[in-house]
Design a protein around this motif. Sequence first.
Motif, PDB file in Angstrom:
ATOM      1  N   ARG A  42       8.624-112.915  33.471  1.00  0.00           N
ATOM      2  CA  ARG A  42       7.671-111.852  33.134  1.00  0.00           C
ATOM      3  C   ARG A  42       7.855-110.651  34.068  1.00  0.00           C
ATOM      4  N   VAL A  43       8.066-110.934  35.349  1.00  0.00           N
ATOM      5  CA  VAL A  43       8.259-109.855  36.321  1.00  0.00           C
ATOM      6  C   VAL A  43       9.532-109.071  36.004  1.00  0.00           C
ATOM      7  N   VAL A  44      10.568-109.755  35.557  1.00  0.00           N
ATOM      8  CA  VAL A  44      11.819-109.068  35.216  1.00  0.00           C
ATOM      9  C   VAL A  44      11.590-108.098  34.049  1.00  0.00           C
ATOM     10  N   LEU A  45      10.827-108.521  33.052  1.00  0.00           N
ATOM     11  CA  LEU A  45      10.526-107.625  31.930  1.00  0.00           C
ATOM     12  C   LEU A  45       9.742-106.395  32.394  1.00  0.00           C
ATOM     13  N   LEU A  46       8.738-106.627  33.233  1.00  0.00           N
ATOM     14  CA  LEU A  46       7.967-105.500  33.763  1.00  0.00           C
ATOM     15  C   LEU A  46       8.848-104.595  34.626  1.00  0.00           C
ATOM     16  N   ASN A  47       9.751-105.202  35.377  1.00  0.00           N
ATOM     17  CA  ASN A  47      10.652-104.443  36.238  1.00  0.00           C
ATOM     18  C   ASN A  47      11.561-103.523  35.411  1.00  0.00           C
ATOM     19  N   MET A  48      12.086-104.046  34.319  1.00  0.00           N
ATOM     20  CA  MET A  48      12.955-103.219  33.467  1.00  0.00           C
ATOM     21  C   MET A  48      12.166-102.071  32.839  1.00  0.00           C
ATOM     22  N   GLY A  49      10.938-102.334  32.435  1.00  0.00           N
ATOM     23  CA  GLY A  49      10.098-101.271  31.895  1.00  0.00           C
ATOM     24  C   GLY A  49       9.800-100.196  32.924  1.00  0.00           C
ATOM     25  N   ALA A  50       9.462-100.610  34.133  1.00  0.00           N
ATOM     26  CA  ALA A  50       9.171 -99.648  35.202  1.00  0.00           C
ATOM     27  C   ALA A  50      10.414 -98.840  35.563  1.00  0.00           C
ATOM     28  N   LEU A  51      11.551 -99.497  35.562  1.00  0.00           N
ATOM     29  CA  LEU A  51      12.801 -98.785  35.842  1.00  0.00           C
ATOM     30  C   LEU A  51      13.096 -97.759  34.752  1.00  0.00           C
ATOM     31  N   GLY A  52      12.843 -98.123  33.509  1.00  0.00           N
ATOM     32  CA  GLY A  52      13.045 -97.186  32.405  1.00  0.00           C
ATOM     33  C   GLY A  52      12.110 -95.991  32.493  1.00  0.00           C
ATOM     34  N   ILE A  53      10.848 -96.230  32.850  1.00  0.00           N
ATOM     35  CA  ILE A  53       9.895 -95.133  32.996  1.00  0.00           C
ATOM     36  C   ILE A  53      10.320 -94.198  34.124  1.00  0.00           C
ATOM     37  N   SER A  54      10.764 -94.773  35.222  1.00  0.00           N
ATOM     38  CA  SER A  54      11.221 -93.958  36.349  1.00  0.00           C
ATOM     39  C   SER A  54      12.441 -93.120  35.962  1.00  0.00           C
ATOM     40  N   ALA A  55      13.377 -93.718  35.237  1.00  0.00           N
ATOM     41  CA  ALA A  55      14.565 -92.973  34.797  1.00  0.00           C
ATOM     42  C   ALA A  55      14.185 -91.871  33.820  1.00  0.00           C
ATOM     43  N   LEU A  56      13.225 -92.138  32.943  1.00  0.00           N
ATOM     44  CA  LEU A  56      12.760 -91.117  32.007  1.00  0.00           C
ATOM     45  C   LEU A  56      12.144 -89.935  32.755  1.00  0.00           C
ATOM     46  N   GLY A  57      11.356 -90.247  33.785  1.00  0.00           N
ATOM     47  CA  GLY A  57      10.774 -89.176  34.598  1.00  0.00           C
ATOM     48  C   GLY A  57      11.837 -88.337  35.281  1.00  0.00           C
ATOM     49  N   LEU A  58      12.871 -88.984  35.793  1.00  0.00           N
ATOM     50  CA  LEU A  58      13.948 -88.230  36.432  1.00  0.00           C
ATOM     51  C   LEU A  58      14.698 -87.361  35.425  1.00  0.00           C
ATOM     52  N   MET A  59      14.857 -87.867  34.196  1.00  0.00           N
ATOM     53  CA  MET A  59      15.503 -87.054  33.158  1.00  0.00           C
ATOM     54  C   MET A  59      14.661 -85.827  32.820  1.00  0.00           C
ATOM     55  N   ILE A  60      13.347 -85.993  32.789  1.00  0.00           N
ATOM     56  CA  ILE A  60      12.468 -84.858  32.515  1.00  0.00           C
ATOM     57  C   ILE A  60      12.573 -83.823  33.627  1.00  0.00           C
ATOM     58  N   VAL A  61      12.611 -84.294  34.880  1.00  0.00           N
ATOM     59  CA  VAL A  61      12.744 -83.369  36.016  1.00  0.00           C
ATOM     60  C   VAL A  61      14.063 -82.602  35.930  1.00  0.00           C
ATOM     61  N   VAL A  62      15.143 -83.296  35.669  1.00  0.00           N
ATOM     62  CA  VAL A  62      16.457 -82.649  35.587  1.00  0.00           C
ATOM     63  C   VAL A  62      16.477 -81.651  34.423  1.00  0.00           C
ATOM     64  N   SER A  63      15.863 -82.024  33.303  1.00  0.00           N
ATOM     65  CA  SER A  63      15.807 -81.094  32.161  1.00  0.00           C
ATOM     66  C   SER A  63      15.035 -79.833  32.540  1.00  0.00           C
ATOM     67  N   GLY A  64      13.925 -80.003  33.242  1.00  0.00           N
ATOM     68  CA  GLY A  64      13.154 -78.840  33.676  1.00  0.00           C
ATOM     69  C   GLY A  64      13.927 -77.956  34.632  1.00  0.00           C
ATOM     70  N   ILE A  65      14.703 -78.569  35.517  1.00  0.00           N
ATOM     71  CA  ILE A  65      15.506 -77.793  36.472  1.00  0.00           C
ATOM     72  C   ILE A  65      16.617 -77.029  35.737  1.00  0.00           C
ATOM     73  N   LEU A  66      17.281 -77.711  34.813  1.00  0.00           N
ATOM     74  CA  LEU A  66      18.381 -77.073  34.095  1.00  0.00           C
ATOM     75  C   LEU A  66      17.899 -75.942  33.179  1.00  0.00           C
ATOM     76  N   LEU A  67      16.698 -76.066  32.629  1.00  0.00           N
ATOM     77  CA  LEU A  67      16.193 -75.062  31.716  1.00  0.00           C
ATOM     78  C   LEU A  67      15.540 -73.882  32.431  1.00  0.00           C
ATOM     79  N   SER A  68      15.269 -74.016  33.723  1.00  0.00           N
ATOM     80  CA  SER A  68      14.622 -72.902  34.421  1.00  0.00           C
ATOM     81  C   SER A  68      15.610 -71.866  34.916  1.00  0.00           C
TER      82      SER A  68
END
Length: 73
Positions: free
Chosen positions: A47-73
């Motif tokens: 169960r922890v592994v599943l939650l870990n993969m979800g949290a990792l995906g959310i963190s990566a999504l946040g980093l992609m949003i940050v990079v997109s904002g930097i590239l578009l500014s």
Amino acid sequence: MVMDWLIGVGAVVSLAGIAGLIWCILLALKARSTSTNDEEMRLRLQRVVLLNMGALGISALGLMIVVSGILLS
């Protein structure tokens, strides 16, 4: 500006993912210390592994949003 807003949202999403990763670490440590047998610990850690993969995906999504904002500014 819109891009500053995008960077802020991405940072919040990324921090939420990191908080999820920390929560997974705490759950794994708790499972390790309170499990009475190997089968129970295996089920908890799966169960922890599943939650870990979800949290990792959310963190990566946040980093992609940050990079997109930097590239578009």
